[in-house]
Structure formats: structure tokens, C-alpha cells
Design an enzyme around this catalytic site. Structure first.
Site, mmCIF file in Angstrom:
data_model
loop_
_atom_site.group_PDB
_atom_site.id
_atom_site.type_symbol
_atom_site.label_atom_id
_atom_site.label_comp_id
_atom_site.label_asym_id
_atom_site.label_seq_id
_atom_site.Cartn_x
_atom_site.Cartn_y
_atom_site.Cartn_z
ATOM 1 N N GLY A 49 43.379 24.068 3.369
ATOM 2 C CA GLY A 49 42.213 24.636 3.003
ATOM 3 C C GLY A 49 42.432 25.549 1.512
ATOM 4 N N GLY A 53 38.441 30.324 -1.719
ATOM 5 C CA GLY A 53 38.995 31.638 -1.069
ATOM 6 C C GLY A 53 40.337 31.939 -1.535
ATOM 7 N N ILE A 54 41.307 32.391 -0.525
ATOM 8 C CA ILE A 54 42.592 32.918 -0.789
ATOM 9 C C ILE A 54 43.230 31.642 -1.172
ATOM 10 C CG2 ILE A 54 42.363 35.298 0.155
ATOM 11 C CD1 ILE A 54 44.132 33.976 2.552
ATOM 12 N N GLY A 55 43.088 30.563 -0.434
ATOM 13 C CA GLY A 55 43.891 29.391 -0.577
ATOM 14 C C GLY A 55 43.606 28.908 -2.074
ATOM 15 N N SER A 178 46.562 37.079 10.905
ATOM 16 C CA SER A 178 45.779 38.365 10.375
ATOM 17 C C SER A 178 46.028 39.693 11.507
ATOM 18 C CB SER A 178 44.150 37.668 10.962
ATOM 19 O OG SER A 178 43.222 38.970 10.796
ATOM 20 N N TYR A 203 39.194 34.056 18.258
ATOM 21 C CA TYR A 203 39.849 33.974 16.743
ATOM 22 C C TYR A 203 41.133 34.746 16.948
ATOM 23 C CZ TYR A 203 40.438 35.443 11.904
ATOM 24 O OH TYR A 203 41.048 35.754 10.750
#
Length: 319
Positions: A49, A53-55, A178, A203
Site C-alpha cells: 500500500g 499516504g504514510i506508505g 492503530s 475495522y
């Protein structure tokens, strides 16, 4: 009418306060910073991924340290765009893109087969990809999408690459979880939410599964010189909330409190390279420091049961 005026005035006051103290709020919200100066020349990194984003920011950071970084993305075109951006920002960056759909075990197996055929070493695996609060959907194999992608997909990928990680040791695995794991429970009686479905709870369950997988994998890898740790990246402005109108609205209103993708990537980078974590395994980190794990995330019996159930669902044996 009076109520509307009061609400409008209240929102105006809040907006003014946020504007006046935005610099201080942003500094606090940014969180911890990875201060390691470690180089990764000659090292191979795989990030799932990593097209946004953070990836993507994690890939940028590790590529800037000299690593050969492989972006595993469901959308190859977006992956190539990310790779082009990284090469533009980092002169001489060694970045590659490979297609991987974590919602399809056939895709995962094909990806791993090719990877093992073409790549001789793997020093850092970052299980970063994820989905959040999507409508009820199933993966190609019939798994509920959250547990299927966030947990089972990465479980299978790690299983298929663990031999290479061991041969490349010292090596590290980073699992992006998370803070939401605190609100999750593993519903073994209805793991795929067929009885009832709540996107938020689904989630949270998947993020708890990430923490439990990390702990159990660390136990099984003891003495192998392969470490695994999970991270909470923080609340980050990203595409992750695209499936939830309510969350998207809240993120827009309170954007000043959110991390940028670069800030959110700091803990992933820290766990991947920090010298002081060389022998640390099975822990959870946030803001580049050890973080609290909910009691249900520390339950060894649940971790082992989830491991066995995951192997059964995926049709594998992983002792």
C-alpha cells in the site's frame, strides 16, 4: 432561530481559537520524529500500500537512506506515479512497483512466487496497506474485507516471505495497526460479520488482529534474528477514511489536529531502522516510543487461537 445563532457563534469562537493557536496545535499533533541517521545501502525493503499516504512517505524516507524499495500496490498505475515522485524527490532512488491485491489470495501467492524468484534478499517488510470503514464487502476468497485485507492478506504474505526474511537476517517486520485496536474484539463466532455488520467495529477487530499477530509471530520467531513490531501511526490525513462520510467530515473540520502523511510515517520508519530496536520484538509503538496495548491485545490464548484460525482459513500450516 436563537439556537442556530448560538451554534453559529460557538463554531465561530472555536474557529477563532483554532486559528490563533494553530501553530502550537500543529506542533503537538505532529508527534514523534524518527531521528535515526541509519543508512540502508544494499538493503531491500518491501512496503504494501505504498502508492499514497504514510506508505508512500515511508518509502520515500527509506529510499533516501539508500535502500532498494519495492512498492506493492493494488493499483499499478498509482504505484508508478508514486515511484516517479519518489525518484524526482530523491536523486538516484532505487524504487520498483509490483502489483499486489491483498483481497485476493491468488494475487498474493503469485506476487510472492515472482518476488522469491527475482529478489535474493528481504531485510524489511512493512505491512502497511489497509482499508477503513468500508461498506460490507467480501474478498475474492469470501472473507469480510477488513479482516481479509488488514489481517489475513498480510498474514499470508508474511508466511510466504518468512523464509527469505530469515535468510536475510537481521531483518525486520513492521505491522501498521492503530489505536483503534483498543476498541476491538476478535469475534471468533462471527469473524466475517455475517450475523451483523458495523464498519467501525470490523475495522477495530482487524487492527486488534494486527497486534495479536505481531505478538504471536514474535514469539515464534524468537532466536531467528527476525523481529516484528506493530505501530500506531497516529490520526493521519489520508485517503483511508474515504468510505465514511462522517469521518471525512470530522477530518476536514479538525484537520489542524491531524498528522500529515510524513508525520504519520515516522513510527513506521523508526521501527524499520532504529538501531536501539535491533533486538526488540513483539512490542507496540506510537510516536517513535513504546505504546499502550489494550488487555485484549495482550491475551496470549486469543493470539494463538487467532493464529490457528487464520492458518485454517488460508489453508496453510505455519508452526
Amino acid at each position: 432561530m436563537h439556537v442556530i445563532v448560538v451554534l453559529a457563534a460557538g463554531l465561530g469562537v472555536v474557529a477563532l481559537i483554532l486559528r490563533l493557536f494553530s501553530d502550537q496545535i500543529r506542533k503537538y499533533a505532529a508527534g514523534g520524529v524518527c531521528r535515526s541517521t541509519a543508512r540502508l545501502d544494499g538493503k531491500v525493503v518491501l512496503i504494501t500500500g505504498a502508492n499514497s499516504g504514510i506508505g508512500k512517505e515511508t518509502a520515500l524516507d527509506l529510499a533516501s537512506r539508500g535502500a532498494r524499495v519495492i512498492l506493492a500496490c493494488r493499483d499499478r498505475e498509482k504505484g508508478e506515479e508514486a515511484a516517479t515522485e519518489i525518484r524526482t524527490r530523491v536523486g538516484g532512488a532505487k524504487v520498483e512497483v509490483r502489483e499486489l491485491d491483498l483481497a485476493d489470495t491468488c494475487s498474493i501467492r503469485a506476487f510472492a512466487q515472482r518476488f522469491l524468484r527475482e529478489v535474493d534478499h528481504l531485510h524489511i517488510l512493512i505491512n502497511n496497506a489497509g482499508i477503513m470503514m468500508c461498506p460490507y464487502m467480501k474478498t475474492a476468497d469470501g472473507f469480510e474485507m477488513h479482516i481479509g485485507v488488514n489481517h489475513l492478506g498480510h498474514f499470508l504474505l508474511t508466511y510466504l516471505l518468512i523464509g527469505l526474511l530469515k535468510r536475510s537476517a537481521p531483518s525486520r517486520i513492521v505491522v501498521v495497526s492503530s489505536l483503534a485496536h483498543n476498541f476491538g474484539w476478535i469475534r471468533f463466532h462471527d469473524l466475517h460479520s455475517q450475523g451483523s455488520y458495523n464498519s467501525g467495529l470490523a475495522y477495530c477487530q482487524s487492527k486488534l488482529a494486527n497486534v495479536l499477530f505481531t505478538r504471536e509471530l514474535a514469539r515464534r520467531l524468537h532466536g531467528s534474528n527476525v523481529t516484528v513490531n506493530s505501530v500506531h501511526p497516529g490520526t493521519v490525513r489520508s485517503e483511508l477514511v474515504r468510505h465514511s462520510t462522517a469521518m471525512s467530515l470530522l477530518f476536514a473540520i479538525f484537520s489542524v489536529f491531524l498528522k500529515t502523511p510524513k508525520e504519520g510515517a515516522q513510527t513506521s520508519a523508526y521501527c524499520a531502522i532504529a538501531e536501539e530496536l535491533q533486538s526488540i520484538s513483539g512490542k507496540h509503538f506510537s510516536d517513535c516510543a513504546p505504546a499502550f496495548v489494550a488487555p485484549q491485545g495482550r491475551n496470549e490464548e486469543t493470539a494463538r487461537k487467532l493464529w490457528d484460525v487464520s492458518c485454517e482459513l488460508l489453508g496453510i500450516e505455519w508452526d
